[in-house]
Design a protein around this motif. Structure first.
Motif, PDB file in Angstrom:
ATOM      1  N   UNK A  55       0.843  -1.192   0.000  1.00  7.17           N
ATOM      2  CA  UNK A  55       0.000   0.000   0.000  1.00  7.17           C
ATOM      3  C   UNK A  55       0.878   1.243   0.000  1.00  7.17           C
ATOM      4  N   UNK A  56       0.313   2.416  -0.325  1.00  6.53           N
ATOM      5  CA  UNK A  56       1.108   3.644  -0.311  1.00  6.53           C
ATOM      6  C   UNK A  56       1.650   3.957   1.088  1.00  6.53           C
ATOM      7  N   UNK A  57       2.882   4.427   1.128  1.00  4.21           N
ATOM      8  CA  UNK A  57       3.513   4.706   2.419  1.00  4.21           C
ATOM      9  C   UNK A  57       2.840   5.853   3.161  1.00  4.21           C
ATOM     10  N   UNK A  58       2.186   6.775   2.436  1.00  2.73           N
ATOM     11  CA  UNK A  58       1.531   7.903   3.085  1.00  2.73           C
ATOM     12  C   UNK A  58       0.160   7.534   3.655  1.00  2.73           C
ATOM     13  N   UNK A  59      -0.275   6.317   3.473  1.00  2.00           N
ATOM     14  CA  UNK A  59      -1.618   5.919   3.896  1.00  2.00           C
ATOM     15  C   UNK A  59      -1.632   5.564   5.387  1.00  2.00           C
ATOM     16  N   UNK A  60      -2.551   6.181   6.142  1.00  2.06           N
ATOM     17  CA  UNK A  60      -2.712   5.850   7.553  1.00  2.06           C
ATOM     18  C   UNK A  60      -3.047   4.365   7.702  1.00  2.06           C
ATOM     19  N   UNK A  61      -2.348   3.682   8.608  1.00  2.00           N
ATOM     20  CA  UNK A  61      -2.666   2.281   8.877  1.00  2.00           C
ATOM     21  C   UNK A  61      -2.254   1.925  10.300  1.00  2.00           C
ATOM     22  N   UNK A  62      -2.895   0.921  10.846  1.00  2.00           N
ATOM     23  CA  UNK A  62      -2.603   0.416  12.183  1.00  2.00           C
ATOM     24  C   UNK A  62      -3.210  -0.970  12.299  1.00  2.00           C
ATOM     25  N   UNK A  63      -3.184  -1.544  13.485  1.00  2.00           N
ATOM     26  CA  UNK A  63      -3.782  -2.872  13.665  1.00  2.00           C
ATOM     27  C   UNK A  63      -4.675  -2.883  14.893  1.00  2.00           C
ATOM     28  N   UNK A  64      -5.597  -3.831  14.898  1.00  2.00           N
ATOM     29  CA  UNK A  64      -6.536  -4.002  16.010  1.00  2.00           C
ATOM     30  C   UNK A  64      -5.912  -4.960  17.024  1.00  2.00           C
ATOM     31  N   UNK A  65      -5.940  -4.640  18.326  1.00  2.00           N
ATOM     32  CA  UNK A  65      -5.422  -5.584  19.330  1.00  2.00           C
ATOM     33  C   UNK A  65      -6.126  -6.932  19.239  1.00  2.00           C
ATOM     34  N   UNK A  66      -5.432  -7.976  19.680  1.00  2.00           N
ATOM     35  CA  UNK A  66      -5.991  -9.322  19.576  1.00  2.00           C
ATOM     36  C   UNK A  66      -5.811 -10.075  20.891  1.00  2.00           C
ATOM     37  N   UNK A  67      -6.719 -11.016  21.134  1.00  2.00           N
ATOM     38  CA  UNK A  67      -6.617 -11.903  22.282  1.00  2.00           C
ATOM     39  C   UNK A  67      -5.955 -13.214  21.858  1.00  2.00           C
ATOM     40  N   UNK A  68      -5.151 -13.781  22.745  1.00  2.00           N
ATOM     41  CA  UNK A  68      -4.487 -15.046  22.454  1.00  2.00           C
ATOM     42  C   UNK A  68      -3.948 -15.625  23.750  1.00  2.00           C
ATOM     43  N   UNK A  69      -3.425 -16.838  23.675  1.00  6.63           N
ATOM     44  CA  UNK A  69      -2.763 -17.431  24.832  1.00  6.63           C
ATOM     45  C   UNK A  69      -1.464 -16.686  25.121  1.00  6.63           C
ATOM     46  N   UNK A  70      -1.016 -16.662  26.388  1.00  8.88           N
ATOM     47  CA  UNK A  70       0.156 -15.862  26.759  1.00  8.88           C
ATOM     48  C   UNK A  70       1.400 -16.109  25.923  1.00  8.88           C
ATOM     49  N   UNK A  71       1.618 -17.345  25.504  1.00  9.08           N
ATOM     50  CA  UNK A  71       2.831 -17.661  24.754  1.00  9.08           C
ATOM     51  C   UNK A  71       2.695 -17.409  23.253  1.00  9.08           C
ATOM     52  N   UNK A  72       1.500 -17.103  22.770  1.00  6.93           N
ATOM     53  CA  UNK A  72       1.287 -16.912  21.343  1.00  6.93           C
ATOM     54  C   UNK A  72       1.851 -15.574  20.879  1.00  6.93           C
ATOM     55  N   UNK A  73       2.282 -15.532  19.619  1.00  7.33           N
ATOM     56  CA  UNK A  73       2.823 -14.318  19.029  1.00  7.33           C
ATOM     57  C   UNK A  73       2.253 -14.117  17.620  1.00  7.33           C
ATOM     58  N   UNK A  74       2.100 -12.875  17.252  1.00  6.39           N
ATOM     59  CA  UNK A  74       1.710 -12.488  15.889  1.00  6.39           C
ATOM     60  C   UNK A  74       2.987 -12.002  15.218  1.00  6.39           C
ATOM     61  N   UNK A  75       3.560 -12.821  14.344  1.00  9.94           N
ATOM     62  CA  UNK A  75       4.888 -12.579  13.778  1.00  9.94           C
ATOM     63  C   UNK A  75       4.762 -12.050  12.354  1.00  9.94           C
ATOM     64  N   UNK A  76       5.369 -10.918  12.105  1.00  7.69           N
ATOM     65  CA  UNK A  76       5.293 -10.285  10.784  1.00  7.69           C
ATOM     66  C   UNK A  76       6.672  -9.816  10.335  1.00  7.69           C
ATOM     67  N   UNK A  77       6.766  -9.546   9.041  1.00  5.49           N
ATOM     68  CA  UNK A  77       7.899  -8.814   8.486  1.00  5.49           C
ATOM     69  C   UNK A  77       7.326  -7.642   7.701  1.00  5.49           C
ATOM     70  N   UNK A  78       8.135  -6.592   7.546  1.00  2.00           N
ATOM     71  CA  UNK A  78       7.687  -5.418   6.815  1.00  2.00           C
ATOM     72  C   UNK A  78       8.886  -4.718   6.185  1.00  2.00           C
ATOM     73  N   UNK A  79       8.599  -3.922   5.187  1.00  3.99           N
ATOM     74  CA  UNK A  79       9.654  -3.193   4.483  1.00  3.99           C
ATOM     75  C   UNK A  79       9.022  -1.990   3.782  1.00  3.99           C
ATOM     76  N   UNK A  80       9.865  -1.057   3.412  1.00  3.33           N
ATOM     77  CA  UNK A  80       9.459   0.050   2.555  1.00  3.33           C
ATOM     78  C   UNK A  80      10.162  -0.084   1.219  1.00  3.33           C
TER      79      UNK A  80
END
Length: 366
Positions: A337-362
């Motif tokens: 998506x365009x770099x000037x575009x506002x974006x964020x994420x919604x908090x999530x529920x999970x087990x304590x040891x779980x992780x949401x793993x991502x990579x990103x770049x420009x």
């Protein structure tokens, strides 16, 4: 360490914070230096950033106000105070931002916060003037572009349509399977293992958008870890197809499309349960991204949790602007998506040891 060695103080404080998540420990050396010399405003700004990162926004603003009591003309203190106040006291933020602007009207960070503060105050005409001033300084200033979109959207101005065309400006697709792996799930499994080994810190870096998680920079040179090194091949096809679909034109996004690109930064984020990214845009990119490597098994049990959202500014205003567009995460999904575009994420529920793993770049045009 010398009291006025700002770079060393900043590096040590941030490292202690990211390793321990203990703001008292992270600020200990700063406190000693400031006790000896209250005029070290740069150290006070660092201390305020640490307090803000730990969720103590009121304490961060009070720290900066103490500095301004001794150095009312310090632009960096004014700028930092305006940035912190924007989330809790819009009139105070505008006062600090206006004072900073009068002192440094061509400082891009000052111009940006002044425009944001005017927008929060509902002074859309003045905010647009400041945004256009920012574009005169830098015709590709993503902050000014993002602000103009918010201003026009708040007023239902037809000019917003160019910036809200999510169906053509945002693309979600699967990664390509890089050479050396029989399929994408096998590649994601190895990439998850490599990235998980690198996420050894406790808290997020300063001046970053994630909350309740960690972030690591991925070096541009060939990695010792094969799955990470292969990531460039996995994203090359999707980036080129995005540019082809984008095409050429006179608008703010397409006029930069050379059909060639180079990466400008590569990083990974591991979010804990209830973690999220605050709304933001990327100031130094043309195309930005979110790539989902591994997700908690419970993600999606509550609709919208952990999703990527677009269009919602990071600050409140007299006209509430919520998200306009969403993408549901899936392992192996790459959003561009365009770099000037506002974006964020919604908090999530999970087990304590779980992780949401991502990579990103420009991406920048080459």
């Amino acid at each position: 360490m010398r009291q006025d060695d700002v770079q060393s103080h900043s590096a040590l404080a941030e490292l202690l914070w990211m390793r321990t998540g203990n703001v008292g420990l992270a600020t200990s050396e700063l406190d000693l230096a400031l006790a000896k010399n209250r005029s070290l405003s740069a150290l006070r700004v660092i201390r305020a950033k640490l307090l803000n990162a730990a969720g103590n926004t009121t304490g961060a603003l009070a720290e900066l106000e103490r500095g301004l009591a001794h150095a009312s003309g310090d632009v960096h203190l004014r700028l930092a105070a305006a940035q912190v106040a924007l989330g809790i006291d819009a009139p105070q933020a505008l006062d600090h931002a206006e004072r900073a602007f009068h002192a440094a009207p061509r400082n891009p960070a000052v111009v940006a916060i002044f425009g944001d503060a005017l927008f929060c105050a509902g002074r859309f005409f003045d905010a647009e003037k400041v945004a256009r001033h920012g574009l005169q300084i830098n015709s590709q200033d993503n902050h000014s572009i993002a602000l103009l979109h918010s201003i026009w959207r708040a007023q239902a101005d037809p000019r917003m349509i160019e910036f809200s065309d999510y169906t053509s400006l945002v693309r979600a697709c699967q990664l390509d399977t890089p050479p050396g792996w029989p399929n994408l799930p096998d590649y994601l499994r190895d990439l998850t293992a490599d990235l998980t080994r690198l996420h050894g810190l406790t808290a997020h870096p300063l001046d970053q958008t994630l909350r309740l998680g960690t972030q690591i920079e991925i070096l541009a040179e060939p990695s010792q870890r094969p799955a990470i090194a292969a990531f460039a091949a996995a994203i090359d096809g999707p980036i080129r197809r995005y540019m082809e679909l984008l095409g050429h034109g006179a608008d703010v996004m397409r006029r930069r499309n050379t059909m060639r690109y180079r990466l400008n930064g590569l990083w990974s984020v591991s979010l804990k349960p209830n973690g999220h990214h605050v709304n933001h845009f990327h100031g130094k990119g043309w195309i930005s991204s979110a790539c989902y490597i591994a997700l908690p098994p419970t993600l999606g049990s509550h609709e919208g949790e952990g999703w990527l959202k677009f269009g919602e500014p990071s600050f409140a205003s007299t006209v509430g602007l919520g998200p306009e567009y969403f993408i549901k995460p899936e392992p192996g999904l790459l959003a561009l998506f365009p770099s000037w575009m506002w974006h964020g994420t919604v908090p999530f529920q999970a087990n304590p040891a779980d992780r949401r793993l991502t990579m990103a770049f420009d991406v920048l045009p080459d």
